[in-house]
Every structure is written in structure tokens, then in C-alpha cells.
Scaffold this motif. Structure first.
Motif, PDB file in Angstrom:
ATOM      1  N   UNK A 175      26.337  55.044  -6.544  1.00 53.91           N
ATOM      2  CA  UNK A 175      24.637  54.509  -7.558  1.00 53.91           C
ATOM      3  C   UNK A 175      24.013  55.868  -7.479  1.00 53.91           C
ATOM      4  N   UNK A 176      24.382  56.999  -6.230  1.00 52.06           N
ATOM      5  CA  UNK A 176      22.788  58.290  -6.074  1.00 52.06           C
ATOM      6  C   UNK A 176      23.540  58.797  -7.763  1.00 52.06           C
ATOM      7  N   UNK A 181      23.517  62.163 -13.941  1.00 52.58           N
ATOM      8  CA  UNK A 181      25.269  61.635 -15.473  1.00 52.58           C
ATOM      9  C   UNK A 181      24.320  61.881 -16.537  1.00 52.58           C
ATOM     10  N   UNK A 182      22.985  60.775 -17.056  1.00 48.52           N
ATOM     11  CA  UNK A 182      23.171  60.726 -18.523  1.00 48.52           C
ATOM     12  C   UNK A 182      21.632  61.782 -18.168  1.00 48.52           C
ATOM     13  N   UNK A 183      20.513  62.052 -16.932  1.00 41.97           N
ATOM     14  CA  UNK A 183      20.047  63.319 -17.344  1.00 41.97           C
ATOM     15  C   UNK A 183      20.529  64.836 -17.786  1.00 41.97           C
ATOM     16  N   UNK A 231      23.494  69.203  -7.778  1.00 46.45           N
ATOM     17  CA  UNK A 231      23.516  67.673  -7.307  1.00 46.45           C
ATOM     18  C   UNK A 231      23.880  66.541  -7.583  1.00 46.45           C
ATOM     19  N   UNK A 232      24.527  66.399  -8.543  1.00 48.34           N
ATOM     20  CA  UNK A 232      25.727  65.652  -8.445  1.00 48.34           C
ATOM     21  C   UNK A 232      26.907  65.332  -8.027  1.00 48.34           C
ATOM     22  N   UNK A 233      26.936  66.859  -8.309  1.00 43.61           N
ATOM     23  CA  UNK A 233      28.174  67.631  -7.607  1.00 43.61           C
ATOM     24  C   UNK A 233      28.732  67.228  -5.832  1.00 43.61           C
ATOM     25  N   UNK A 234      26.810  67.655  -5.256  1.00 46.73           N
ATOM     26  CA  UNK A 234      26.878  67.417  -4.358  1.00 46.73           C
ATOM     27  C   UNK A 234      26.797  66.282  -3.373  1.00 46.73           C
ATOM     28  N   UNK A 237      30.454  65.256  -3.756  1.00 43.62           N
ATOM     29  CA  UNK A 237      31.784  65.422  -3.717  1.00 43.62           C
ATOM     30  C   UNK A 237      32.053  64.494  -2.182  1.00 43.62           C
ATOM     31  N   UNK A 238      30.897  64.092  -1.611  1.00 41.45           N
ATOM     32  CA  UNK A 238      31.552  63.221   0.056  1.00 41.45           C
ATOM     33  C   UNK A 238      31.949  61.853  -0.382  1.00 41.45           C
ATOM     34  N   UNK A 239      32.788  62.207  -1.971  1.00 43.66           N
ATOM     35  CA  UNK A 239      33.795  60.387  -1.754  1.00 43.66           C
ATOM     36  C   UNK A 239      34.661  61.031  -1.838  1.00 43.66           C
TER      37      UNK A 239
END
Length: 575
Positions: A175-176, A181-183, A231-234, A237-239
Motif C-alpha cells: 500500500x505504501x 511506482x506511478x511517480x 524510497x520504493x526499494x526501501x 525491501x521489507x517484504x
């Protein structure tokens, strides 16, 4: 995404094969832990070596069968997805080719390039994942739960507690991450725009010493994309650690409670091992589903951008009832034509009316922004007019097919454009089946043969992308040769002699006289000397006709024309 699925139509059989192979692979993966449990509980515990060998061989066959299905599914899904990507790129390219200049202005070249390449690749990659996971992940999750419950229903309570926690964690993380990804795609558009401007405007950038400015501009855009990507990868990466933590805790709980049940003979060791494997399969299936939820929204953003292009109906299309032109070749008539660019506050040209006949030269002259190029760009119907009518050979251009209309026209644009390839290829671009003699003749008339013969390989010399290895005057002459080789009914020279010196200009116009004697010729020019001999001169001022006539007639009747002439010629030349 769903809307683009229609382009998978040619791969129906391949899709069916992928689904079957993935289904068989999932069955194989679900069956293997049960076989292993039987080997442990019956063969190992009882010391039944023949049973171990027999079931081991059978287990090996099932594993090999599953591996073959996995390889086949990977191959087929990759083939389908890459073929799908090829179709999308071809559809985008052919659709964009039909755009009017208004649609090009709306999207911008950088965005169209990104949509055709990066966005299509995003969708293509996701289809590979979907084809591999859309059956295997749900089947592994549901099948794993059923098999785990069949081994021990009470021990399955561990999964009942673990799976909702995993689902909530995945929901929070995705959700976060998904909106970012669109940005990212918009940031990528920005980088492509800056890169395109730098590559096409390199000479201007260097001449004005703005290299550092452009480097900083690119750096800022690049940093923006990098920041969003990090920011996206951070977030994403928690997944994996979250999933592994929940899975390991679940495994510990399963071993702990399972060991207790084995101790009281409520559960066999083999079944406990199989239960552990099924729990792992369920967790990985959940992870695969979450990865689909991550990738699909990103690809969905790309798919939306692709559909935005494909859904645009070109502003100009051929009429349903196409009219045939009269036998007159090259007769052009403007009838009270008014035209405004989209979004403009006022018309670019207003109430334009005149005739142009075969064998005559119509020159168009006026100040900067008077509407000269706009007027001639309406003849090949690059834009549709607001009111009035433009007739070619007695037929309104909107009632002709665009192909048949443009086949009558040889246009030399204001900005000469060359393509990568040889000199001969660029001249022959105007007529594919032109002979070598035709190419040489067109170059001779355009006064291009002299500099072409001085090039290393003559007409086989390579032209760099954008024609950067030839001068502005050479570009113009090659563009003129490209128009001449078509032998069209109508010639449009849009300020096509501006980069030529007076000597070359004079020689070129002298050579053109015999070549275009039977055609209708339009010349947009800044130089009075270029248009003085025209059969009629149209003087434009702020989009309106300020005078029509020959040079002598306009010197008597048009103040605007006299001002233009007096600003360029001396009194002796005027006399």
C-alpha cells in the motif's frame, strides 16, 4: 492491463499450453511432500528398503516431470509475453504515425518514446510473471492448505495465526510502495525529455556555454528519479525479511507443537516433515501473490499510459465517402480559410482566399509570425482548418484520402530533416523505386552533386542521425532533391533557400524552372530577391492577406510589401 489483453489473441494456443504446464507443475510440487512422508513413515521407520527405492524412483519421476513442465511453462510464457510486447510496440508506432501534429504536441516526443519502450517493457515483464503465477500461486496456496489440514488439522491452527499476520504485513508494504511506482514513470519521462533536448540541441548548448547548466538540470532530474527509486526499494525491501521472519517463527511453532504431537503418537514424523514443506509452500505462494500485487499496479500505470495513446482518435481521418479529384493537376484554391492552433487565443490565419494554378509560382512573404508556414502546412492537411475550404484539383482536402493528397505534394520543410543512412537513401526517401539516374538528376537540379561528389563515398556516404555531419545549406539541398525526385503536382518550398548563398540560390532557382514548369509551386521566403519573379506574391500581415499580385503590382498597391522591399533592397535595386 485487461484492456491490453486483447493483443494476446494470436497466442491463444500458447496460453492454453502455459496454463496446462503450470497446473501440472503445481500438482507435482504438491504431491512431492506426500511421497516423502510415505517414504519416511513406511520405508524408513519400517526399514523397507525396496519400498524406499520404488517410491524414491517414483518421486524422482514426478520431480523430473515437474521440472520439465516448469521449463516448458517458462519458455512458453516468455515467448507469449515478448510477442505481446512486440505487438504493443507495433500498434503504438503505427497509431502514432497517424497522429496529426496536434496529438504530437499533446503528448510530446519524450513521453511517446517512454510509452513505446519502457512502459511496454514493464507490461511485458508483468505478463511473464502473471502467466507463471496466476495459476501456480493460488493453487499452491489453496492446495497447500488442504494438504496441510489433511496431515493434521490441529497443527494447522499455527497457519491460521500466521497467514493473516503475513497478509496484513504485505498489505501495509504494498500500500505504501505502489503509488510511488506511478511517480517513477513520470520522473523517467522527465529524464527522457531532458536527454532528448540535450542530444538535439547540443550545438546550441555548447555555443552558449550552457553545458554546466544542462548537466545540473539532468542531475536534478536523475536525483529525483533516484530518490523515488530508493524510497520504493526501501519499502519493498521489507517484504522478504518480513516474510522470512513470519515463516521461520511459524516453522519453529510447527516443529514445537508437531514434536509434542509426535511424542504422543498423534502425528507421524513423515507427516510432520510434509506439513513443514506445505507451510513453506503456502508462505511462498503468499509471497508470489504479493509480488503480483506489487508488479501489477506498476504495470497497470504503464498500461494506462499506453492506452492513453491508443485511445486517442487522430483529429484527422479520411472521409467515409472519398471524392475523386478532377483531371486538373495541381490546382489549389483557398476559400475564406481561417485556422487556429489548439488552445490559441486568436486565429493564426484569417479569411484567406486565393488560387494557385499549374505552371505558376505563388510566393508567400511577410513578417515573422505572419502565418506563412501555417498557410502552406494546411495544404497537405497537417492540421484541419476551422472554417472555409482548401481545394486541390477541385476537391476539398478533407474529402480526399490523406495518402492520395500527399502523393500530389513535394514538401521541403522550413527545418530540413535528414535520416540516418546514405545520401542516396535520403534522396530516394521521396520515391522508393527511383533509379540511380533519377537520384543523380535530382541532386544535380538541387545543386547537391558538387558537395556530394566531394564526400568520401559519394552518394553512398553515410549521413549521421539528424544530418549532423552536413551543413545547413547542404541539408536544404538534399531536402530539395528529395522533393524533386517525387515529380509531384504541387511543390511547397517553406523557406527552403534561407541557408543558401546568393550564387547557389540563383543557380538552384534557374535549374528549378525547367524541372517544375508544369507544377504548382509555393515558395515561402524571407528574401524579396527570391520571390520577385513569382507569378503572384501573397503578402501576409498578422494572419491576413495584405496584398496579392506581382512584384510591380504590389509595389504600387501594398504598403506592407513596400516596407519589406525597402528594408532589404537599395533604391537602385528597387528601381
Amino acid at each position: 492491463m485487461i484492456k491490453l489483453a486483447r493483443f494476446l489473441q494470436p497466442y491463444k494456443l500458447s496460453l492454453a499450453a502455459v496454463l496446462l504446464l503450470v497446473f501440472l507443475q503445481a500438482l507435482s510440487d504438491l504431491y512431492l511432500p506426500t511421497l516423502m512422508a510415505d517414504i519416511v513413515d513406511i520405508g524408513v521407520v519400517k526399514g523397507d528398503t525396496p519400498y524406499i527405492l520404488t517410491m524414491g524412483a517414483f518421486m524422482l519421476v514426478v520431480a523430473i516431470g515437474g521440472a520439465i513442465c516448469a521449463i516448458g511453462a517458462s519458455y512458453m510464457s516468455s515467448r507469449v509475453a515478448t510477442g505481446f510486447g512486440k505487438i504493443i510496440r507495433a500498434k503504438l508506432f503505427s497509431h502514432v504515425e497517424r497522429f496529426s501534429l496536434h496529438e504530437f504536441d499533446k503528448f510530446g516526443s519524450a513521453s511517446l518514446i517512454t510509452r513505446t519502450t519502457n512502459d511496454t517493457t514493464q507490461v511485458q515483464q508483468v505478463y511473464i510473471i502473471i502467466l507463471r503465477m496466476m495459476i501456480s500461486a493460488p493453487l499452491m496456496a489453496v492446495g497447500g492448505i488442504i494438504m496441510a489440514v489433511s496431515k493434521d488439522a490441529q497443527l494447522s491452527l499455527v497457519l491460521v495465526g500466521a497467514l493473516p499476520i503475513l497478509a496484513i504485513a504485505i498489505w501495509i508494504i504494498t500500500g505504501n510502495g505502489i503509488p510511488l511506482f506511478q511517480v517513477m514513470q513520470k520522473k523517467l519521462d522527465k529524464i527522457n525529455l531532458i536527454l532528448d533536448e540535450n542530444l538535439t540541441g547540443m550545438r546550441v548548448i555548447r555555443s552558449l556555454n550552457r553545458i554546466n547548466h544542462e548537466q545540473q538540470r539532468f542531475q536534478d532530474a536523475n536525483q529525483d528519479l533516484t530518490d523515488v527509486s530508493i524510497k520504493v526499494n526501501r519499502i519493498m525491501a521489507a517484504m522478504w525479511p518480513t516474510m522470512m521472519l513470519i515463516m521461520n517463527i511459524s516453522s519453529i511453532a510447527i516443529v514445537w507443537f508437531g514434536g509434542l504431537r509426535v511424542g504422543v503418537n498423534d502425528l507421524q514424523i513423515g507427516d510432520l516433515m510434509a506439513f513443514l514443506q506445505y507451510s513453506t509452500q503456502i508462505m511462498f505462494a503468499m509471497l508470489m501473490v504479493s509480488m503480483m500485487f506489487i508488479m501489477i499496479p506498476r504495470a497497470s500505470a504503464s498500461a494506462t499510459r499506453i492506452n492513453e495513446v491508443l485511445d486517442v482518435l487522430p483529429a484527422m481521418s479520411d472521409a467515409e465517402e472519398v471524392k475523386q479529384a478532377d483531371k486538373r493537376r495541381g490546382y489549389v484554391e483557398f476559400r475564406d480559410v481561417t485556422f487556429s492552433y489548439p488552445g490559441a487565443e486568436r486565429p493564426a490565419i484569417k479569411h484567406i482566399s486565393f488560387n494557385a494554378r499549374p505552371g505558376e509560382v505563388t510566393a508567400i512573404i511577410g513578417g515573422t509570425g505572419a502565418g506563412k508556414s501555417t498557410l502552406v502546412n494546411l495544404i497537405p492537411r497537417f492540421y484541419d482548418i476551422d472554417s472555409g475550404g482548401i481545394l486541390v484539383d477541385g476537391v476539398d482536402v478533407r474529402e480526399m484520402t490523406q495518402e492520395s493528397l500527399r502523393a500530389k505534394i513535394g514538401l521541403v520543410p522550413q527545418k530540413a530533416v535528414l535520416f540516418s543512412g546514405t545520401v542516396a537513401d535520403n534522396i530516394r526517401y521521396g520515391k522508393d523505386d527511383a533509379s540511380d539516374e533519377d537520384v543523380i538528376h535530382a541532386a544535380d537540379v538541387a545543386q547537391a552533386s558538387e558537395f556530394v561528389s566531394g564526400m568520401a563515398d559519394g552518394f553512398d556516404s553515410q549521413i549521421a542521425q539528424g544530418g549532423t555531419n552536413v551543413s545547413g545549406g547542404q541539408k536544404q539541398r538534399l531536402s530539395i532533391a528529395r522533393a524533386l525526385i517525387r515529380r509531384p503536382e504541387i511543390y511547397i518550398f517553406d523557406d527552403s533557400f534561407s541557408a543558401l548563398d546568393f550564387k547557389t540560390d540563383a543557380k538552384l532557382r534557374a535549374a528549378l524552372k525547367g524541372e517544375i514548369a508544369n507544377s504548382t509551386v509555393f515558395i515561402v521566403a524571407q528574401r524579396v530577391s527570391t520571390v520577385m519573379d513569382a507569378n503572384q506574391i501573397i503578402v501576409l500581415d498578422e494572419g491576413k492577406i495584405a496584398g496579392i499580385g506581382t512584384h510591380r503590382e504590389l509595389m504600387q498597391s501594398s504598403n506592407v510589401y513596400r516596407e519589406i522591399v525597402s528594408s532589404q533592397l537599395s533604391m537602385e535595386e528597387i528601381a
